[in-house]
Design a protein around this motif. Structure first.
Motif, short mmCIF file in Angstrom:
data_model
loop_
_atom_site.label_atom_id
_atom_site.label_comp_id
_atom_site.label_asym_id
_atom_site.label_seq_id
_atom_site.Cartn_x
_atom_site.Cartn_y
_atom_site.Cartn_z
N MET A 205 -19.50 -2.05 -33.14
CA MET A 205 -19.45 -0.66 -33.49
C MET A 205 -18.34 -0.44 -34.51
SD MET A 205 -20.93 2.11 -32.42
CE MET A 205 -20.79 3.82 -32.51
N TYR A 206 -18.68 0.22 -35.56
CA TYR A 206 -17.71 0.51 -36.62
C TYR A 206 -17.18 1.92 -36.50
CZ TYR A 206 -19.33 -3.50 -39.33
OH TYR A 206 -19.63 -4.75 -39.76
N PHE A 207 -15.94 2.07 -36.95
CA PHE A 207 -15.38 3.39 -37.17
C PHE A 207 -14.93 3.40 -38.62
CE2 PHE A 207 -11.45 5.88 -37.67
CZ PHE A 207 -11.97 7.14 -37.43
N ALA A 208 -15.32 4.43 -39.34
CA ALA A 208 -14.91 4.57 -40.73
C ALA A 208 -14.49 6.01 -40.97
CB ALA A 208 -16.04 4.19 -41.67
N ALA A 209 -13.38 6.17 -41.68
CA ALA A 209 -12.89 7.51 -42.00
C ALA A 209 -12.23 7.48 -43.37
CB ALA A 209 -11.88 7.98 -40.96
N LEU A 210 -12.23 8.63 -43.99
CA LEU A 210 -11.55 8.82 -45.27
C LEU A 210 -10.36 9.73 -45.04
CD1 LEU A 210 -14.69 9.63 -47.46
CD2 LEU A 210 -13.44 7.48 -47.41
N LEU A 211 -9.22 9.37 -45.61
CA LEU A 211 -8.03 10.21 -45.58
C LEU A 211 -7.68 10.53 -47.03
CD1 LEU A 211 -5.49 8.68 -43.03
CD2 LEU A 211 -6.68 10.84 -42.85
N ALA A 212 -7.77 11.79 -47.38
CA ALA A 212 -7.47 12.20 -48.75
C ALA A 212 -6.15 12.96 -48.74
CB ALA A 212 -8.58 13.08 -49.30
N ARG A 213 -5.24 12.56 -49.63
CA ARG A 213 -3.95 13.24 -49.71
C ARG A 213 -4.09 14.46 -50.60
NH1 ARG A 213 1.48 10.13 -51.33
NH2 ARG A 213 0.32 9.82 -53.24
N THR A 214 -3.61 15.59 -50.10
CA THR A 214 -3.66 16.84 -50.85
C THR A 214 -2.25 17.41 -50.93
OG1 THR A 214 -3.95 18.26 -48.91
CG2 THR A 214 -5.96 17.30 -49.87
N GLU A 215 -2.11 18.52 -51.60
CA GLU A 215 -0.81 19.19 -51.67
C GLU A 215 -0.34 19.64 -50.30
OE1 GLU A 215 -0.91 22.38 -54.50
OE2 GLU A 215 -1.52 21.06 -56.13
N ASP A 216 -1.28 19.92 -49.41
CA ASP A 216 -0.95 20.42 -48.07
C ASP A 216 -0.85 19.31 -47.02
OD1 ASP A 216 -1.04 23.02 -49.09
OD2 ASP A 216 -3.21 23.13 -48.77
N GLY A 217 -0.98 18.07 -47.42
CA GLY A 217 -0.95 16.97 -46.47
C GLY A 217 -2.22 16.14 -46.58
N TRP A 218 -2.60 15.54 -45.48
CA TRP A 218 -3.78 14.69 -45.46
C TRP A 218 -4.97 15.42 -44.87
CZ3 TRP A 218 -3.81 9.95 -47.73
CH2 TRP A 218 -2.58 9.37 -48.01
N GLU A 219 -6.14 15.19 -45.43
CA GLU A 219 -7.39 15.70 -44.88
C GLU A 219 -8.24 14.49 -44.50
OE1 GLU A 219 -9.42 18.27 -47.59
OE2 GLU A 219 -7.76 19.69 -47.69
N ALA A 220 -8.80 14.53 -43.31
CA ALA A 220 -9.61 13.40 -42.84
C ALA A 220 -11.06 13.81 -42.69
CB ALA A 220 -9.08 12.91 -41.49
N SER A 221 -11.92 12.86 -42.93
CA SER A 221 -13.34 13.05 -42.66
C SER A 221 -13.93 11.72 -42.24
CB SER A 221 -14.06 13.60 -43.90
OG SER A 221 -13.93 12.71 -44.99
N ASP A 222 -14.81 11.80 -41.23
CA ASP A 222 -15.48 10.55 -40.88
C ASP A 222 -16.58 10.32 -41.91
OD1 ASP A 222 -17.16 12.59 -40.06
OD2 ASP A 222 -17.81 11.58 -38.23
N THR A 223 -17.00 9.12 -42.02
CA THR A 223 -17.98 8.81 -43.05
C THR A 223 -18.95 7.76 -42.55
OG1 THR A 223 -18.26 8.20 -45.37
CG2 THR A 223 -16.57 7.02 -44.17
N GLU A 224 -20.14 7.84 -43.05
CA GLU A 224 -21.15 6.83 -42.78
C GLU A 224 -21.17 5.85 -43.93
OE1 GLU A 224 -23.14 6.33 -40.12
OE2 GLU A 224 -22.05 7.95 -39.14
N LEU A 225 -21.25 4.60 -43.63
CA LEU A 225 -21.24 3.57 -44.66
C LEU A 225 -22.63 2.98 -44.90
CD1 LEU A 225 -17.97 1.70 -43.65
CD2 LEU A 225 -18.26 3.49 -45.36
N ASP A 226 -23.66 3.65 -44.41
CA ASP A 226 -25.02 3.12 -44.52
C ASP A 226 -25.45 2.85 -45.96
OD1 ASP A 226 -25.21 3.26 -41.79
OD2 ASP A 226 -26.29 5.16 -41.78
#
Length: 180
Positions: free
Chosen positions: A1-22
């Motif tokens: 089982m995989y877990f994948a997430a994106l962490l994008a750095r913004t002016e307000d801190g980090w924003e996370a989103s899970d992502t599908e790698l299909d």
């Protein structure tokens, strides 16, 4: 089982989103996916976290249009999985067409051109598995997160739930947990 997430750095801190790698087949596809997640523009730092059941983890860092930087915690284990192989093959310089090239050199009887059998190939060193094999242990750029507060030494020492530890050091543990 995989877990994948994106962490994008913004002016307000980090924003996370899970992502599908299909739909991700190459590191380039993964970098494009990360760039799309950049909230404030193409120059933002985006981290892609990939983990397979605490067996290995990978971090891909995309800074704007620069080439992605990659770290894999255990290359030998990761190379046995589809997403891990995508990362380790890139780090080891394996070309996607290598497998097809190898098939082109096979005769109809399944032996390589110029060799009568497997024993003859072994005598000449034609079946050496160490060439291009993924090493047991870390592979890639271990200083990938040093400027973000995770030293090379600390990254190399991580195991288990490493991604949460990394996110905590970045100040992004809460946003990562929200998508986990």
């Amino acid at each position: 089982m995989y877990f994948a997430a994106l962490l994008a750095r913004t002016e307000d801190g980090w924003e996370a989103s899970d992502t599908e790698l299909d739909d991700v087949e190459t590191l380039s596809d993964l970098a494009d996916l990360a760039r799309e997640a950049a909230a404030d523009g193409a120059d933002d730092t985006v981290l892609v976290f990939i983990e397979q059941e605490d067996a290995w983890f990978g971090v891909v860092r995309v800074d704007g249009e620069e080439d992605p930087r990659v770290f894999v915690s255990n290359a030998a284990v990761a190379a046995r999985s589809s997403y891990g192989a995508m990362l380790t093959d890139e780090l080891l310089g394996h070309d996607q067409d290598d497998e097809e090239d190898e098939l082109d050199t096979l005769d109809l009887d399944g032996t390589e051109d110029g060799y009568e059998d497997e024993a003859a190939a072994d005598e000449v060193g034609g079946d050496d598995l160490s060439d291009g094999a993924a090493p047991a242990g870390p592979l890639g750029e271990s200083a990938i997160l040093a400027d973000l507060g995770v030293s090379e030494r600390r990254l190399l020492a991580l195991d288990g739930d490493a991604l949460v530890t990394i996110a905590d050091a970045l100040g992004a543990a809460e946003v990562l947990e929200a998508v986990r």
